[in-house]
Write an enzyme that holds these catalytic residues in place. Structure first.
Site, PDB file in Angstrom:
ATOM      1  N   THR A 124      88.382  79.988  92.159  1.00  0.00           N
ATOM      2  CA  THR A 124      88.285  81.329  93.192  1.00  0.00           C
ATOM      3  C   THR A 124      86.954  80.371  94.035  1.00  0.00           C
ATOM      4  O   THR A 124      86.545  79.669  93.459  1.00  0.00           O
ATOM      5  CB  THR A 124      87.197  82.032  92.156  1.00  0.00           C
ATOM      6  OG1 THR A 124      86.554  82.887  93.973  1.00  0.00           O
ATOM      7  CG2 THR A 124      85.872  81.650  91.804  1.00  0.00           C
ATOM      8  N   ASP A 125      86.894  80.519  95.219  1.00  0.00           N
ATOM      9  CA  ASP A 125      86.013  79.895  96.413  1.00  0.00           C
ATOM     10  C   ASP A 125      84.573  80.843  95.684  1.00  0.00           C
ATOM     11  O   ASP A 125      83.333  79.713  96.914  1.00  0.00           O
ATOM     12  CB  ASP A 125      86.002  80.152  97.722  1.00  0.00           C
ATOM     13  CG  ASP A 125      86.021  82.217  98.073  1.00  0.00           C
ATOM     14  OD1 ASP A 125      86.012  82.526  97.124  1.00  0.00           O
ATOM     15  OD2 ASP A 125      86.138  82.029  99.012  1.00  0.00           O
ATOM     16  N   GLU A 126      84.181  80.957  95.173  1.00  0.00           N
ATOM     17  CA  GLU A 126      83.299  82.024  94.528  1.00  0.00           C
ATOM     18  C   GLU A 126      82.246  80.889  93.931  1.00  0.00           C
ATOM     19  O   GLU A 126      81.247  80.224  93.879  1.00  0.00           O
ATOM     20  CB  GLU A 126      82.645  82.974  93.868  1.00  0.00           C
ATOM     21  CG  GLU A 126      83.573  83.953  94.783  1.00  0.00           C
ATOM     22  CD  GLU A 126      83.708  85.648  94.425  1.00  0.00           C
ATOM     23  OE1 GLU A 126      83.331  85.741  93.645  1.00  0.00           O
ATOM     24  OE2 GLU A 126      84.453  86.525  94.649  1.00  0.00           O
ATOM     25  N   TYR A 151      79.741  85.497  86.968  1.00  0.00           N
ATOM     26  CA  TYR A 151      81.433  85.481  87.312  1.00  0.00           C
ATOM     27  C   TYR A 151      82.005  84.113  87.916  1.00  0.00           C
ATOM     28  O   TYR A 151      82.410  83.491  87.302  1.00  0.00           O
ATOM     29  CB  TYR A 151      82.335  86.880  88.547  1.00  0.00           C
ATOM     30  CG  TYR A 151      83.342  86.263  88.230  1.00  0.00           C
ATOM     31  CD1 TYR A 151      84.766  86.551  88.099  1.00  0.00           C
ATOM     32  CD2 TYR A 151      83.670  86.389  90.185  1.00  0.00           C
ATOM     33  CE1 TYR A 151      85.404  85.590  88.480  1.00  0.00           C
ATOM     34  CE2 TYR A 151      84.881  85.663  90.770  1.00  0.00           C
ATOM     35  CZ  TYR A 151      85.609  85.357  89.979  1.00  0.00           C
ATOM     36  OH  TYR A 151      86.949  85.122  90.339  1.00  0.00           O
ATOM     37  N   LYS A 155      83.050  80.865  86.168  1.00  0.00           N
ATOM     38  CA  LYS A 155      84.762  80.627  86.807  1.00  0.00           C
ATOM     39  C   LYS A 155      84.183  79.042  86.971  1.00  0.00           C
ATOM     40  O   LYS A 155      85.242  77.757  86.798  1.00  0.00           O
ATOM     41  CB  LYS A 155      84.722  81.259  88.335  1.00  0.00           C
ATOM     42  CG  LYS A 155      85.686  82.238  88.155  1.00  0.00           C
ATOM     43  CD  LYS A 155      87.355  81.619  87.383  1.00  0.00           C
ATOM     44  CE  LYS A 155      88.041  81.741  87.563  1.00  0.00           C
ATOM     45  NZ  LYS A 155      89.067  82.019  87.132  1.00  0.00           N
TER      46      LYS A 155
HETATM   47  P1  NAD Z   1      92.412  90.891  87.102  1.00  0.00           P
HETATM   48  O1  NAD Z   1      90.719  91.342  86.521  1.00  0.00           O
HETATM   49  O2  NAD Z   1      93.481  91.788  87.965  1.00  0.00           O
HETATM   50  O3  NAD Z   1      93.619  90.441  86.477  1.00  0.00           O
HETATM   51  C1  NAD Z   1      92.833  89.514  84.988  1.00  0.00           C
HETATM   52  C2  NAD Z   1      93.789  89.614  83.730  1.00  0.00           C
HETATM   53  O4  NAD Z   1      93.590  89.157  82.934  1.00  0.00           O
HETATM   54  C3  NAD Z   1      94.422  91.333  83.072  1.00  0.00           C
HETATM   55  O5  NAD Z   1      95.767  91.278  82.452  1.00  0.00           O
HETATM   56  C4  NAD Z   1      93.269  91.003  81.521  1.00  0.00           C
HETATM   57  O6  NAD Z   1      94.141  91.839  80.822  1.00  0.00           O
HETATM   58  C5  NAD Z   1      93.600  89.343  81.296  1.00  0.00           C
HETATM   59  N1  NAD Z   1      92.466  89.116  80.264  1.00  0.00           N
HETATM   60  C6  NAD Z   1      91.522  89.308  80.829  1.00  0.00           C
HETATM   61  N2  NAD Z   1      91.071  88.549  79.073  1.00  0.00           N
HETATM   62  C7  NAD Z   1      91.370  88.364  78.809  1.00  0.00           C
HETATM   63  C8  NAD Z   1      91.914  87.323  77.377  1.00  0.00           C
HETATM   64  N3  NAD Z   1      90.715  87.107  77.079  1.00  0.00           N
HETATM   65  N4  NAD Z   1      92.564  86.342  77.568  1.00  0.00           N
HETATM   66  C9  NAD Z   1      93.818  87.058  77.483  1.00  0.00           C
HETATM   67  N5  NAD Z   1      94.067  88.439  79.113  1.00  0.00           N
HETATM   68  C10 NAD Z   1      93.408  87.812  79.350  1.00  0.00           C
HETATM   69  O7  NAD Z   1      92.210  89.840  88.166  1.00  0.00           O
HETATM   70  P2  NAD Z   1      92.873  89.286  89.219  1.00  0.00           P
HETATM   71  O8  NAD Z   1      92.159  89.417  90.109  1.00  0.00           O
HETATM   72  O9  NAD Z   1      94.428  88.192  89.151  1.00  0.00           O
HETATM   73  O10 NAD Z   1      92.525  87.382  89.170  1.00  0.00           O
HETATM   74  C11 NAD Z   1      92.640  86.861  88.284  1.00  0.00           C
HETATM   75  C12 NAD Z   1      92.674  85.184  88.530  1.00  0.00           C
HETATM   76  O11 NAD Z   1      92.751  84.624  89.966  1.00  0.00           O
HETATM   77  C13 NAD Z   1      91.695  84.711  87.615  1.00  0.00           C
HETATM   78  O12 NAD Z   1      91.414  83.783  87.093  1.00  0.00           O
HETATM   79  C14 NAD Z   1      90.449  85.368  89.490  1.00  0.00           C
HETATM   80  O13 NAD Z   1      89.371  84.601  88.485  1.00  0.00           O
HETATM   81  C15 NAD Z   1      90.965  84.288  90.129  1.00  0.00           C
HETATM   82  N6  NAD Z   1      90.750  85.073  91.370  1.00  0.00           N
HETATM   83  C16 NAD Z   1      91.153  86.125  92.183  1.00  0.00           C
HETATM   84  C17 NAD Z   1      90.741  86.212  93.389  1.00  0.00           C
HETATM   85  C18 NAD Z   1      90.912  88.059  94.287  1.00  0.00           C
HETATM   86  O14 NAD Z   1      90.738  88.084  94.692  1.00  0.00           O
HETATM   87  N7  NAD Z   1      91.127  88.846  92.921  1.00  0.00           N
HETATM   88  C19 NAD Z   1      90.041  85.452  93.954  1.00  0.00           C
HETATM   89  C20 NAD Z   1      90.245  84.319  93.016  1.00  0.00           C
HETATM   90  C21 NAD Z   1      90.738  83.794  91.794  1.00  0.00           C
HETATM   91  P1  TYD Z   2      84.745  92.511  95.739  1.00  0.00           P
HETATM   92  O1  TYD Z   2      86.064  93.243  96.359  1.00  0.00           O
HETATM   93  O2  TYD Z   2      84.022  92.835  95.160  1.00  0.00           O
HETATM   94  O3  TYD Z   2      85.049  90.697  95.966  1.00  0.00           O
HETATM   95  P2  TYD Z   2      84.541  89.778  95.418  1.00  0.00           P
HETATM   96  O4  TYD Z   2      82.765  90.098  95.409  1.00  0.00           O
HETATM   97  O5  TYD Z   2      85.085  88.892  94.538  1.00  0.00           O
HETATM   98  O6  TYD Z   2      84.157  88.887  97.024  1.00  0.00           O
HETATM   99  O7  TYD Z   2      83.990  92.761  97.459  1.00  0.00           O
HETATM  100  C1  TYD Z   2      84.355  92.190  98.239  1.00  0.00           C
HETATM  101  C2  TYD Z   2      83.168  92.362  99.608  1.00  0.00           C
HETATM  102  O8  TYD Z   2      82.715  93.907  99.654  1.00  0.00           O
HETATM  103  C3  TYD Z   2      81.185  92.291  98.930  1.00  0.00           C
HETATM  104  O9  TYD Z   2      81.076  91.374 100.039  1.00  0.00           O
HETATM  105  C4  TYD Z   2      80.936  93.134  98.575  1.00  0.00           C
HETATM  106  C5  TYD Z   2      82.282  93.984  99.112  1.00  0.00           C
HETATM  107  N1  TYD Z   2      82.021  95.336  98.979  1.00  0.00           N
HETATM  108  C6  TYD Z   2      81.716  96.869  99.035  1.00  0.00           C
HETATM  109  O10 TYD Z   2      80.855  96.612 100.232  1.00  0.00           O
HETATM  110  N2  TYD Z   2      81.484  97.429  97.875  1.00  0.00           N
HETATM  111  C7  TYD Z   2      82.507  98.337  97.527  1.00  0.00           C
HETATM  112  O11 TYD Z   2      82.156  99.055  97.039  1.00  0.00           O
HETATM  113  C8  TYD Z   2      82.620  97.608  96.932  1.00  0.00           C
HETATM  114  C9  TYD Z   2      83.834  96.314  95.320  1.00  0.00           C
HETATM  115  C10 TYD Z   2      82.552  95.734  97.161  1.00  0.00           C
END
Ligand code: NAD
Ligand code: TYD
Length: 340
Positions: A124-126, A151, A155
């Site tokens: 992630t960019d975070e 988080y 990461k």
């Molecule tokens: P998500 O929370 O929707 O899914 C995570 C999945 O991982 C779930 O199916 C969960 O059951 C599985 N999991 C959790 N712990 C586990 C373990 N110990 N062993 C096996 N499986 C396990 O997450 P997502 O949004 O699909 O994100 C996927 C990846 O992308 C993550 O690594 C996250 O850090 C990265 N990412 C997500 C975003 C975003 O905006 N969602 C942005 C940047 C990076």
């Molecule tokens: P989120 O979807 O949790 O992603 P991340 O924190 O990983 O960027 O949040 C996106 C943005 O939205 C972040 O600035 C927090 C804000 N946010 C709200 O304002 N209300 C909410 O209920 C949630 C979940 C997020």
């Protein structure tokens, strides 16, 4: 013909990736390895039940015995498995360290022993921390790591371990650091999925603080195409940042969703801000565009409308997730804090 091990393939991005991969590379086989935490859902994969190229294994990436068997004969590992929600990491950081840090290390060890051809880590960019609202600066592959939430810190630690396995053991790795994803199958806890499902339930949208926090919103299918390209053409040992220059304040994103669903400003509710809330994320994706020729296919508004449409048409999917555990999480995250 390759055999992929996709971890976290029952979650949001992982399940979209599995669908994407089997559509574009139908000759390949995907072993989908997932612990099925609250965020993992086999319903996301229901259409693949009869597909002999998809095999599901329930297991924990932090458990070497689980991982070892799943790694057999695998050419490519794509690691999505993680605890992924910042607010949950603030409530309880421990599972984030266990899955994101220890789990990644266990996977790396097993991938090294199995001599896989590629270990791709989805990050992630975070990990880069926060940018100022009034600056034009963006994150790129050279940006110093400066994670702020538990988080992001977990990461960041996982990224360092992946790089260390390349430097120390020569494991053929690649890493991608992408911006905020949205689209179908996103668990209703992140901003866009929570806003849409709350509105469809007749509830309000909780906006943290002033709502002027900025994220670079990436449609999940564009993320999948970028990972595909990195797997095909990416250089071993390299990191690629993925973003789309959709740097938009939360309040504007919410207004677009309100408009798409025909609601007004009265559905917005300002709630207590997130502690340590990163002000702005933005990505300069020049490297993946120039070196690999990646190009996103979706415009932001078009993708928001597609996402809203998907949630409207798949009420059964998200309603079944808003059960007792979800409501308990929601109460802890929102109601208690609003009352303070
Ligand atoms: P998500 O929370 O929707 O899914 C995570 C999945 O991982 C779930 O199916 C969960 O059951 C599985 N999991 C959790 N712990 C586990 C373990 N110990 N062993 C096996 N499986 C396990 O997450 P997502 O949004 O699909 O994100 C996927 C990846 O992308 C993550 O690594 C996250 O850090 C990265 N990412 C997500 C975003 C975003 O905006 N969602 C942005 C940047 C990076
Ligand atoms: P989120 O979807 O949790 O992603 P991340 O924190 O990983 O960027 O949040 C996106 C943005 O939205 C972040 O600035 C927090 C804000 N946010 C709200 O304002 N209300 C909410 O209920 C949630 C979940 C997020």
């Amino acid at each position: 013909m390759s055999k992929l091990l996709v971890t976290g393939g029952a979650g949001f991005i992982g399940s979209n990736f599995v669908h994407y991969w089997l559509k574009i590379h139908p000759e390949d086989t995907v072993v989908n390895f997932d612990k099925l935490t609250y965020a993992g859902n086999l319903e996301n994969l229901s259409d693949l039940k009869e597909n002999p190229h998809h095999k599901f294994i329930k297991g924990d990436i932090a458990n070497s015995d689980d991982v070892k068997g799943a790694m057999e004969g695998v050419d490519i590992v794509v690691n999505f498995a993680a605890e992924s929600h910042v607010d949950r990491s603030i409530q309880d950081p421990a599972p984030f360290v266990l899955t994101n840090v220890v789990g990644t290390q266990v996977l790396l060890d097993n991938a090294k022993n199995a001599k896989v051809k590629r270990f791709h880590h989805v990050s992630t960019d975070e990990v880069f921390g926060a940018l100022k609202l009034d600056s034009k600066e963006k994150f790129n592959e050279e940006t110093k790591y400066n994670p702020n939430s538990p988080y992001a810190a977990s990461k960041a630690a996982s990224d360092h371990l992946v790089r260390a396995y390349y430097e120390t053991y020569g494991l053929p790795i690649t890493i991608t650091n992408c911006s905020n994803n949205f689209g179908p199958f996103q668990y209703p806890e992140k901003l866009i999925s929570l806003s849409i499902t709350n509105l469809l339930e007749g509830d309000k949208v909780p906006v943290y603080g002033d709502g002027l926090y900025v994220r670079d919103w990436l449609y999940v299918e564009d993320h999948c195409s970028a990972i595909d390209l990195v797997l095909q053409k990416g250089k071993i040992g390299q990191t690629y940042c993925i973003g789309v220059d959709n740097d938009i304040p939360n309040i504007k994103v919410i207004r677009l969703i309100l408009e798409a669903l025909g609601f007004g400003e009265d559905k917005i509710e300002h709630v207590t801000d997130r502690p340590g809330h990163d002000r702005r994320y933005a990505i300069d994706a020049a490297k993946i565009k120039k070196e690999l020729g990646w190009k996103p296919s979706f415009q932001f508004e078009e993708a928001i409308n597609l996402t809203v449409k998907w949630y409207k048409e798949n009420e059964k999917w998200w309603k079944s997730l808003r059960g007792k555990d979800y409501l308990e999480y929601y109460r802890k995250q929102y109601t208690q804090r609003r009352d303070q």
